[in-house]
Design an enzyme around this catalytic site. Structure first.
Site, PDB file in Angstrom:
ATOM      1  N   HIS A 151       2.316  64.317  15.230  1.00  0.00           N
ATOM      2  CA  HIS A 151       3.154  63.248  14.577  1.00  0.00           C
ATOM      3  C   HIS A 151       4.402  62.758  14.109  1.00  0.00           C
ATOM      4  O   HIS A 151       5.484  64.244  14.681  1.00  0.00           O
ATOM      5  CB  HIS A 151       2.390  62.963  12.883  1.00  0.00           C
ATOM      6  CG  HIS A 151       1.337  62.392  13.477  1.00  0.00           C
ATOM      7  ND1 HIS A 151       0.517  61.072  14.118  1.00  0.00           N
ATOM      8  CD2 HIS A 151      -0.112  62.807  12.982  1.00  0.00           C
ATOM      9  CE1 HIS A 151      -0.610  61.078  14.501  1.00  0.00           C
ATOM     10  NE2 HIS A 151      -1.387  62.373  13.689  1.00  0.00           N
ATOM     11  N   ASP A 181       9.246  57.943  14.992  1.00  0.00           N
ATOM     12  CA  ASP A 181       7.874  56.416  15.383  1.00  0.00           C
ATOM     13  C   ASP A 181       8.576  55.043  15.622  1.00  0.00           C
ATOM     14  O   ASP A 181       7.820  55.067  17.094  1.00  0.00           O
ATOM     15  CB  ASP A 181       6.969  56.400  14.742  1.00  0.00           C
ATOM     16  CG  ASP A 181       6.159  57.459  14.135  1.00  0.00           C
ATOM     17  OD1 ASP A 181       5.804  58.191  15.318  1.00  0.00           O
ATOM     18  OD2 ASP A 181       5.206  56.824  13.199  1.00  0.00           O
TER      19      ASP A 181
END
Length: 405
Positions: A151, A181
């Site tokens: 992540h 992200d």
């Protein structure tokens, strides 16, 4: 704090920049959702394809408004939603029908998942040679980490970016924004998609775009990477000029406990600050090192601690010195600059009622972004989409009964 109604587009605007572009969105969570929302804001017809009964995982993330996740509501406007089970042969067939009429497919699965679904790029290209396929993943489609889980924080760490946050005392800290992200994934995907569409205008052919959040982060390191590549220095938080070691480029606690950001780089701004606070001796050493930097930081800290934040903001801005208060998010949303730039507005949702939205970040004079529809309910447009593909009521009922949609 209330969000204003969306201002209407300029009267002269007749089209949207991406009007007529058809995007199939297979993504979940933040990177893909941000990418496809930006495309939708510019006029693309974005069809969000979600797992029946479950949908985008982000629908369940707190905080929950009435029924939907707040973050889902902020990431999915200007999209339609249909449910489709891609593991079902019938569902796969429906998807390939959609592909034949689409311009772009955006997916965010781990590498190999689309292959296992029988929806690899060769298959999609056979159905539509002009199709642009964009795959967003953590480490990309090649390399030893292609199938590794991860992540935002993990990509930041591995790319050498996380060490730029924090101080020698704290070590690396968790950044407050999802930089990998959005910066490494969403924005790079939008850029890649638009470039591929521009190339298609010349060649008539689509192509496959491999977007890696890790790769995107590495390209953000040009400034600090120069320290390593040209000076042999490893930059870490609190140890280099623009990541915490320079007193003139730092954050200070004021007398009321609020914080002030001081962002001085140019010498004339530094001299102006020295004159303002009556410290002419500081002028000769804007960029002290080591112990001298620690002394200067303590002196500036003591100075700013004598008055509340509002006092310093007023004085520094009046003197045209680069400085700003460290705002909370509510303050930032309510700031006159945010309102002047339409960065917060409200729309009506069929279940949630009046909901806030964050504005589109790029302003166009001729083809402005526009809010056309609220975030969709799960599968809200499934029947409409199937009907447009030629499925009749009986065929749609069969697809539902078989778990294909």
């Amino acid at each position: 704090m209330t969000a204003p109604e969306r201002r209407g587009a300029p009267a002269a605007a007749k089209t949207h920049a991406l009007q007529g572009l058809r995007v199939l969105d297979l993504t979940r969570l933040l990177p893909g959702a941000t990418c496809t929302m930006l495309l939708g804001d510019l006029g693309a017809d974005v069809l969000k394809i979600e797992q029946p009964g479950v949908g985008d995982y982000n629908r369940s993330f707190e905080p929950i408004a009435r029924q939907e996740s707040g973050s889902f509501l902020l990431l999915n406007r200007n999209k339609r939603s249909m449910t489709l089970n891609l593991k079902s042969p019938a569902g796969r067939d429906v998807f390939l029908r959609l592909v034949r009429e689409a311009d772009v497919v955006v997916e965010g699965f781990r590498p190999g998942v689309m292959d296992r679904l029988g929806l690899d790029y060769d298959t999609l290209r056979e159905a539509n040679p002009a199709l642009v396929v964009c795959a967003i993943s953590g480490f990309g489609q090649t390399g030893p980490l292609r199938e590794a889980s991860g992540h935002d924080l993990n990509y930041m760490a591995l790319a050498g970016a996380l060490q730029l946050f924090g101080t020698p005392e704290t070590g690396p800290i968790v950044p407050g924004l999802s930089i990998a992200d959005v910066g490494g994934g969403s924005l790079m995907a939008v850029y890649g998609i638009l470039a591929a569409l521009l190339a298609r205008q010349r060649t008539g052919e689509g192509q496959y775009i491999d977007v890696s959040m890790f790769d995107g982060l590495v390209t953000w390191l040009a400034y600090h990477g120069a320290d390593t590549l040209f000076a042999g220095v490893e930059p870490r938080g609190g140890e280099r000029a623009f990541i915490g070691s320079a007193p003139c480029y730092n954050v200070y606690r004021c007398g009321d406990g609020r914080h002030l950001s001081l962002g001085i780089i140019e010498a004339h701004f530094w001299e102006r600050l020295c004159d303002l606070v009556e410290q002419p001796a500081w002028k000769a050493n804007q960029w002290p090192q080591g112990a001298a930097a620690a002394v200067q930081f303590r002196e500036l800290s003591a100075l700013f601690a004598t008055q509340p934040l509002a006092h310093w903001v007023e004085r520094l801005l009046a003197a045209d010195i680069p400085a700003a208060p460290v705002n909370g998010i509510a303050e930032a949303f309510d700031h006159p600059q945010s309102r002047a730039r339409d960065l917060l507005y409200a729309c009506e949702h069929p279940v949630e009622g009046r909901i806030p939205q964050l504005g589109f970040p790029v302003k166009f004079s001729g083809t402005p972004a526009e809010h056309r529809m609220p975030p969709p309910l799960l599968g809200q447009h499934t029947h409409d989409v199937l009907s447009s593909l030629g499925y009749g009521a009986e065929a749609i009922a069969t697809l539902e009964r078989d778990g294909a949609v």
